[in-house]
Design an enzyme around this catalytic site. Structure first.
Site, PDB file in Angstrom:
ATOM      1  N   SER A 138       0.851  -1.171   0.000  1.00  7.17           N
ATOM      2  CA  SER A 138       0.000   0.000   0.000  1.00  7.17           C
ATOM      3  C   SER A 138       0.893   1.228   0.000  1.00  7.17           C
ATOM      4  O   SER A 138       2.083   1.141   0.207  1.00  7.17           O
ATOM      5  CB  SER A 138      -0.869   0.012   1.254  1.00  7.17           C
ATOM      6  OG  SER A 138      -0.056   0.252   2.381  1.00  7.17           O
ATOM      7  N   LYS A 139       0.292   2.367  -0.214  1.00  8.64           N
ATOM      8  CA  LYS A 139       1.087   3.592  -0.245  1.00  8.64           C
ATOM      9  C   LYS A 139       1.817   3.812   1.069  1.00  8.64           C
ATOM     10  O   LYS A 139       2.914   4.344   1.106  1.00  8.64           O
ATOM     11  CB  LYS A 139       0.182   4.788  -0.529  1.00  8.64           C
ATOM     12  CG  LYS A 139      -0.260   4.800  -1.956  1.00  8.64           C
ATOM     13  CD  LYS A 139      -0.575   6.189  -2.438  1.00  8.64           C
ATOM     14  CE  LYS A 139      -0.946   6.124  -3.909  1.00  8.64           C
ATOM     15  NZ  LYS A 139      -1.375   7.385  -4.447  1.00  8.64           N
TER      16      LYS A 139
END
Length: 594
Positions: free
Chosen positions: A362-363
């Site tokens: 994920s970011k």
RNA sequence: GCGCCCUUCGUCUAUCGGUUAGGACGGCAGCCUUUCACGUUGCAAAGACGGGUUCGACUCCCGUAGGGCGCGCCA
């Protein structure tokens, strides 16, 4: 075995044989492998195990004679001139590019015995990196690019770059720029011009038509709504969600009016499709699980699986290295290659990189563009080294140069299981690279990254030639303590600070705990120094400490507080030297009298 | 749901049928030391589970569990 062939064979890398399925001689008999060391032998044996579980079987099915016929047909095709044809491809944002089509190289079918005809197979390795420009170059893409690049370099081949921009809605020029920038920053140069896949749509359409002509594709008049209904129904009945083949054998004359058809690939319904993968081994997918995929949209634009096959073929790609998320695509693409009578390139599907929690990146974790890593102060060389160790190994080697990576990079070093992104290890590696980069070079990296980090532009404006000299002088001490360029930059703050220096909490404490008095004591000693060098200053201060019955730390810490405003810094005598006599004495005086 | 794939210290990995299962990051403890680092020494830490095959299995086979990927007129 003919000595000429043997010589040829031992001189090259096994992994670039298209024929990775051929049975190999038992080690004892294999005179071609005399001189290998234990490690090479182990690897070779592993490779045999990995990709040739039932090679004998394969060989029976396609004897050498057939392979030779195949080869001759190939040669004829080349001679007929098709190989000379060139397509010129314009592209907005990228420059035009010429691609040799359709056979820029000569390859053999996958299933014959290689050792006999290897003399024909001197085709150089061509890899490609094929990102879609719907976002930045993320860490997984960067590693894929690295592997493609390393393998191309390792084999003396080429890595091509193709931008997969057939999805006009989502492709952006900004993303193209970000990807190219990211690759350049990482030092992964590609050969030739970047190719726009969309610009080749005409060629893809031609191939779709050719497939229809060959009976390997057909028009399908189902509307998106009908397909949606089909999917919903299948889901409700807990059946597999796949196209039901409505138009597979239906007469196009019965087509409804006013519907633009798509073209679907007529996939084989029985049997199985085999992918001989250098990382995954032999992967078998039952054909019944692969439906008739759309290769040309109703608006006449090609879809991914068609475009990839046509482009890889036209561009002469010999080795496809990409993420395992493409494994099922590999099966579909294999079917298309076969339908066109084209050779299937060697394939390597590398395991994915997950976030620290094992889930998808994920970011928050690592699904950042590579430019984010630049902003965090990582060195490209460190990132390359780190990325190389995710899913690939060369024994116990952890830290190696890019040159060594190129030298060592074999496809069989690639593992099969997914890995997690670990910032701690990246940091550690980065620290190692910072420490070992020569000062001048490191300074260049540092200055180059300033525009990308917070407050960096201000600092950049304060750096003139004189300051550069100071930084260079301070660097040996600073780089020892920094894990990132960002930390390096932060730790240099004392060089830029203006008097009176702001003090942090710990520095204040040190001065309050008798530091002020200590400073008042050393100040005259320093003033009296005839030679303002770290060496001489240290000697003088030590004499003073001894005379005053003080441990060196009792003087060093107050000096540090006064000179840097913090409690940590490089060796204090180095700080004195870099700062210079005048500035140092002034800073000390500021605190000694306070 | 269906298909494919994966599973060795917390993490990245080595091992390729016979090892006290090795290394690296991280952790802990010591040494070095003017701080912080670096360096260095040591410690803890792993074969998911269950069956088979074999004289012998982390390694080969089967199953279970867990995880991942894929199943678009996205790439």
């Amino acid at each position: 075995m003919c000595p000429h062939l043997r010589q040829h064979e031992t001189g090259r890398n096994d992994a670039d044989e298209p024929d990775h399925q051929a049975p190999r001689l038992a080690p004892e008999q294999d005179s071609g492998h005399h001189n290998e060391n234990d490690r090479q032998r182990q690897r070779r044996l592993a490779r045999q195990r990995k990709v040739a579980p039932d090679a004998t079987h394969q060989q029976e099915r396609r004897p050498d004679r057939e392979a030779v016929a195949f080869l001759l047909a190939d040669l004829r095709q080349q001679a007929s001139g098709t190989a000379q044809k060139r397509h010129t491809i314009p592209f907005d944002g990228l420059r035009p590019c010429a691609i040799r089509a359709p056979h820029g190289h000569l390859r053999l079918p996958l299933t014959h015995h290689a050792t006999r005809i290897s003399a024909f197979m001197s085709s150089p390795v061509v890899t490609r990196f094929a990102p879609s420009p719907t976002g930045f170059l993320h860490i997984g893409g960067a590693r894929t690019a690295l592997f493609n690049w390393a393998y191309a370099k390792h084999t003396g081949g080429k890595m091509l770059l193709r931008i997969e921009d057939t999805d006009r809605e989502r492709s952006t020029d900004a993303a193209v720029t970000a990807i190219l920038d990211g690759l350049r920053w990482l030092g992964l140069n590609w050969d030739g011009e970047a190719v726009s896949q969309f610009a080749r749509a005409g060629r893809h359409r031609d191939v779709a038509q050719e497939l229809i002509k060959r009976g390997k594709a057909y028009f399908c008049y189902c509307t998106p709504e009908e397909l949606e209904a089909m999917r919903a129904k299948a889901e409700a009945e807990k059946r597999q969600i796949r196209y039901d083949g409505t138009w597979r054998d239906r007469d196009p004359a019965t087509a409804p009016a006013g519907v633009n058809p798509v073209i679907r690939f007529r996939a084989p319904q029985e049997g199985e499709t085999v992918i001989n993968d250098h990382a995954q081994g032999r992967v078998v997918i039952p054909n019944k699980d692969l439906d008739d995929l759309i290769i040309l949209r109703s608006d006449g634009n090609p879809t991914y699986n068609l475009s990839v096959v046509v482009d890889d073929h036209d561009m002469g790609v010999t080795h496809i290295i990409r993420g395992v998320d493409h494994l099922t695509n590999a099966a579909r693409q294999t079917q298309i290659y076969l339908a066109m009578g084209w050779d299937v390139p060697s394939m390597t599907h590398v395991p994915l990189i997950h976030g620290p929690d094992g889930a998808k990146l994920s970011k928050r974790h690592g699904a950042l563009g590579v430019e984010a890593y630049r902003e965090m102060g990582y060195l490209p060389a460190a990132l390359r080294n780190y990325l190389a160790r995710l899913g690939w190994s060369h024994g116990d080697d952890e830290i190696f140069s890019t040159g060594q990576l190129v030298e060592w990079f074999e496809l069989d070093g690639i593992g099969k299981s997914a890995s997690r992104f670990d910032f701690a290890k990246l940091e550690n590696l980065n620290g190692h690279y910072i420490r070992h980069t020569p000062d001048a070079e490191l300074l260049a990296h540092w200055l180059a990254v300033l525009p990308y980090i917070e407050g960096g532009s201000d600092r950049l404006s304060q750096i003139d030639e004189q300051m550069k000299g100071k930084l260079l002088k301070a660097l040996p001490g600073l780089k020892e303590r920094a894990k990132t360029l960002k930390e390096l930059n932060a730790s240099a703050a004392y060089l830029f600070a203006q008097r009176p220096l702001p003090l942090d909490e710990k520095a204040r404490q040190i001065l309050a705990d008798g530091g002020t008095q200590a400073l008042a004591g050393v100040l005259p000693v320093l003033k009296a120094a005839t030679n303002w060098s770290a060496h001489d200053l240290e000697a003088a201060v030590k004499v003073h400490a001894e005379a005053a019955g003080l441990k060196l730390g009792k003087l060093a810490q107050p000096l540090r507080a006064a000179l840097t405003g913090t409690s940590t810094s490089p060796g204090i005598f180095d700080v004195l030297e870099v700062l210079g006599r005048e500035e140092s004495l002034a800073r000390i005086a500021d605190q000694a009298s306070a």
